[in-house]
Each structure stands twice: as structure tokens, then as C-alpha cells.
Design an enzyme around this catalytic site. Structure first.
Site, PDB file in Angstrom:
ATOM      1  N   LYS A  15       0.822  -1.215   0.000  1.00 27.10           N
ATOM      2  CA  LYS A  15       0.000   0.000   0.000  1.00 27.10           C
ATOM      3  C   LYS A  15       0.860   1.270   0.000  1.00 27.10           C
ATOM      4  O   LYS A  15       0.621   2.180  -0.785  1.00 27.10           O
ATOM      5  CB  LYS A  15      -0.907   0.042   1.244  1.00 27.10           C
ATOM      6  CG  LYS A  15      -2.140  -0.821   1.166  1.00 27.10           C
ATOM      7  CD  LYS A  15      -2.934  -0.681   2.465  1.00 27.10           C
ATOM      8  CE  LYS A  15      -4.233  -1.421   2.434  1.00 27.10           C
ATOM      9  NZ  LYS A  15      -5.247  -0.782   1.613  1.00 27.10           N
ATOM     10  N   ARG A  23      -8.183   6.246  -3.596  1.00 28.80           N
ATOM     11  CA  ARG A  23      -9.482   5.591  -3.444  1.00 28.80           C
ATOM     12  C   ARG A  23     -10.523   6.235  -4.355  1.00 28.80           C
ATOM     13  O   ARG A  23     -10.326   7.339  -4.851  1.00 28.80           O
ATOM     14  CB  ARG A  23      -9.919   5.664  -1.983  1.00 28.80           C
ATOM     15  CG  ARG A  23      -8.993   4.839  -1.097  1.00 28.80           C
ATOM     16  CD  ARG A  23      -9.427   4.865   0.342  1.00 28.80           C
ATOM     17  NE  ARG A  23      -8.542   4.051   1.144  1.00 28.80           N
ATOM     18  CZ  ARG A  23      -8.727   2.763   1.401  1.00 28.80           C
ATOM     19  NH1 ARG A  23      -9.785   2.136   0.933  1.00 28.80           N
ATOM     20  NH2 ARG A  23      -7.876   2.088   2.150  1.00 28.80           N
ATOM     21  N   HIS A  76      -5.568   5.835   4.207  1.00 28.08           N
ATOM     22  CA  HIS A  76      -4.413   5.121   3.670  1.00 28.08           C
ATOM     23  C   HIS A  76      -4.723   4.641   2.248  1.00 28.08           C
ATOM     24  O   HIS A  76      -5.882   4.587   1.842  1.00 28.08           O
ATOM     25  CB  HIS A  76      -4.007   3.958   4.581  1.00 28.08           C
ATOM     26  CG  HIS A  76      -5.119   3.013   4.894  1.00 28.08           C
ATOM     27  ND1 HIS A  76      -5.944   3.176   5.975  1.00 28.08           N
ATOM     28  CD2 HIS A  76      -5.556   1.904   4.258  1.00 28.08           C
ATOM     29  CE1 HIS A  76      -6.829   2.204   6.012  1.00 28.08           C
ATOM     30  NE2 HIS A  76      -6.619   1.411   4.974  1.00 28.08           N
ATOM     31  N   HIS A  83      -8.810  -5.855   3.988  1.00 29.86           N
ATOM     32  CA  HIS A  83      -9.881  -6.783   4.372  1.00 29.86           C
ATOM     33  C   HIS A  83      -9.879  -8.003   3.443  1.00 29.86           C
ATOM     34  O   HIS A  83     -10.077  -9.131   3.883  1.00 29.86           O
ATOM     35  CB  HIS A  83     -11.251  -6.093   4.291  1.00 29.86           C
ATOM     36  CG  HIS A  83     -11.539  -5.178   5.431  1.00 29.86           C
ATOM     37  ND1 HIS A  83     -11.015  -3.901   5.508  1.00 29.86           N
ATOM     38  CD2 HIS A  83     -12.305  -5.335   6.531  1.00 29.86           C
ATOM     39  CE1 HIS A  83     -11.451  -3.325   6.609  1.00 29.86           C
ATOM     40  NE2 HIS A  83     -12.232  -4.170   7.254  1.00 29.86           N
ATOM     41  N   ARG A 142     -16.726  -3.984   0.696  1.00 28.33           N
ATOM     42  CA  ARG A 142     -15.936  -2.746   0.761  1.00 28.33           C
ATOM     43  C   ARG A 142     -16.079  -1.950  -0.532  1.00 28.33           C
ATOM     44  O   ARG A 142     -16.036  -0.726  -0.511  1.00 28.33           O
ATOM     45  CB  ARG A 142     -14.471  -3.083   1.026  1.00 28.33           C
ATOM     46  CG  ARG A 142     -14.228  -3.868   2.301  1.00 28.33           C
ATOM     47  CD  ARG A 142     -14.394  -3.053   3.532  1.00 28.33           C
ATOM     48  NE  ARG A 142     -13.253  -2.141   3.647  1.00 28.33           N
ATOM     49  CZ  ARG A 142     -13.177  -1.159   4.506  1.00 28.33           C
ATOM     50  NH1 ARG A 142     -14.151  -0.931   5.346  1.00 28.33           N
ATOM     51  NH2 ARG A 142     -12.114  -0.387   4.551  1.00 28.33           N
ATOM     52  N   HIS A 148     -13.200   1.090  -2.006  1.00 29.63           N
ATOM     53  CA  HIS A 148     -12.229   0.319  -2.780  1.00 29.63           C
ATOM     54  C   HIS A 148     -12.666   0.187  -4.235  1.00 29.63           C
ATOM     55  O   HIS A 148     -13.860   0.249  -4.552  1.00 29.63           O
ATOM     56  CB  HIS A 148     -12.059  -1.101  -2.217  1.00 29.63           C
ATOM     57  CG  HIS A 148     -11.126  -1.172  -1.068  1.00 29.63           C
ATOM     58  ND1 HIS A 148      -9.773  -0.977  -1.187  1.00 29.63           N
ATOM     59  CD2 HIS A 148     -11.345  -1.424   0.243  1.00 29.63           C
ATOM     60  CE1 HIS A 148      -9.204  -1.096   0.002  1.00 29.63           C
ATOM     61  NE2 HIS A 148     -10.140  -1.363   0.881  1.00 29.63           N
TER      62      HIS A 148
END
Length: 176
Positions: A15, A23, A76, A83, A142, A148
Site C-alpha cells: 500500500k 481511493r 491510507h 480486508h 468494501r 475500494h
């Protein structure tokens, strides 16, 4: 729990050091600023003219992405979805512990009104298939929340599976 915790370490590296992907909410913020003439952004015209962009403005009063979470998306980077990494890793470990091909006996589903259960009549449900569905649902949830991209979850599950396989190979030679 161990595989979930350990899988996060390379995930955070990916990441923050490798990908640093923004995002969906961030992209929509750039779209909003561009289309309201508050800032210029090097966005492709296909993005600015997308059907979703045309639909959101009349409904929401802005081009910002509607969010499931009032506080907005996490701060972030998006890729890979942590997840999904955990879901892929944990599902893989569970599939190693249980017979993946074992069919669930007498499964049931909710009735249309959701008030009762009735027998499931589709193809056989297996432990492996149900674990795969569970991992996918975690990742897709998500996406539905708007935090996401689809590829964050798809690749996150794959990353988690690969990590778990390496974890299990090491555990095989170091544990009973």
C-alpha cells in the site's frame, strides 16, 4: 489469527511503498473540482463525461461519491484491500484444515420475505465454495461502501491466498 496478522505486514508495504493507489472518493473529489472549475486535473475526458458522473450531480448536489461511511474513506492507500487480503488468507487456511469438497448436508435459504427458512435446491454447496464466497463477500462489501476499487479486492484475495500458502508450507516443516 496468526496468518491474518502476518499477512497485513506485506500488505501495508504494498500500500505505502509500492502502489499508493488513491481511493474512489479521491477520484470523485478531483472530478468535482475539475467540473466545478475550482481546479484543473489531468483527468481523461471519458471519466469526466461518464454516466455515473451525470447521475450523481442531480441526486447529491455535487460530483462527490456517495459514501456508506459518514466520515468518508480511510486515509491510507487503497491497493491491495487489507480486508480482502485477510479474507483470502483466512479462507485458504480454513480450506487447508477442512475437506474443501465436503458437501453441506441439508442447506437452507431464507424465504422471499426473510421470515423463515426453506430447503436449498441448487447445486451442491461445499466447504471450499462457501469459504470462497465468504471471502468474495468481504471484498465486495468494501466496494459497495465506496472505499475500494474492484481490483483492490480481487487482487487482495489473491495476495492473501498466496501469503497463506507460503505460511502453511513453512508451518508444515516447523510444527506438528
Amino acid at each position: 489469527a496468526t496468518v491474518a496478522n502476518l499477512a497485513l505486514k506485506p500488505t501495508w508495504y504494498q500500500k505505502w511503498v509500492v502502489h499508493r493507489r488513491g481511493r474512489p472518493e479521491e477520484l470523485c473529489g478531483r472530478v468535482h473540482l475539475e467540473l466545478t472549475k475550482r481546479a484543473e486535473s489531468p483527468l481523461h475526458r471519458d471519466i469526466l463525461g461518464a454516466e455515473a458522473v451525470r447521475i450523481v450531480r442531480p441526486q447529491r448536489g455535487s460530483y462527490l461519491l456517495p459514501q456508506a461511511f459518514p466520515e468518508g474513506c480511510p486515509s491510507h492507500p487503497s491497493y491491495p484491500a487489507a480486508h480482502a487480503v485477510i479474507a483470502g488468507a483466512c479462507a485458504t487456511v480454513l480450506k487447508a484444515c477442512f475437506a474443501e469438497s465436503w458437501e453441506l448436508p441439508q442447506p437452507v435459504v431464507a424465504t422471499r420475505d426473510g421470515l423463515a427458512l426453506e430447503p436449498y435446491t441448487g447445486p451442491p454447496l461445499t466447504v471450499g465454495g462457501e469459504l470462497d464466497k465468504l471471502a468474495q463477500n468481504i471484498a465486495i462489501g468494501r466496494n459497495f461502501a465506496g472505499v475500494h476499487w474492484r481490483s483492490d479486492g480481487i487482487e487482495g484475495i489473491s495476495f492473501g491466498e498466496e501469503f497463506a500458502i507460503r505460511f502453511l508450507r513453512e508451518a508444515k516443516v516447523t510444527a506438528n
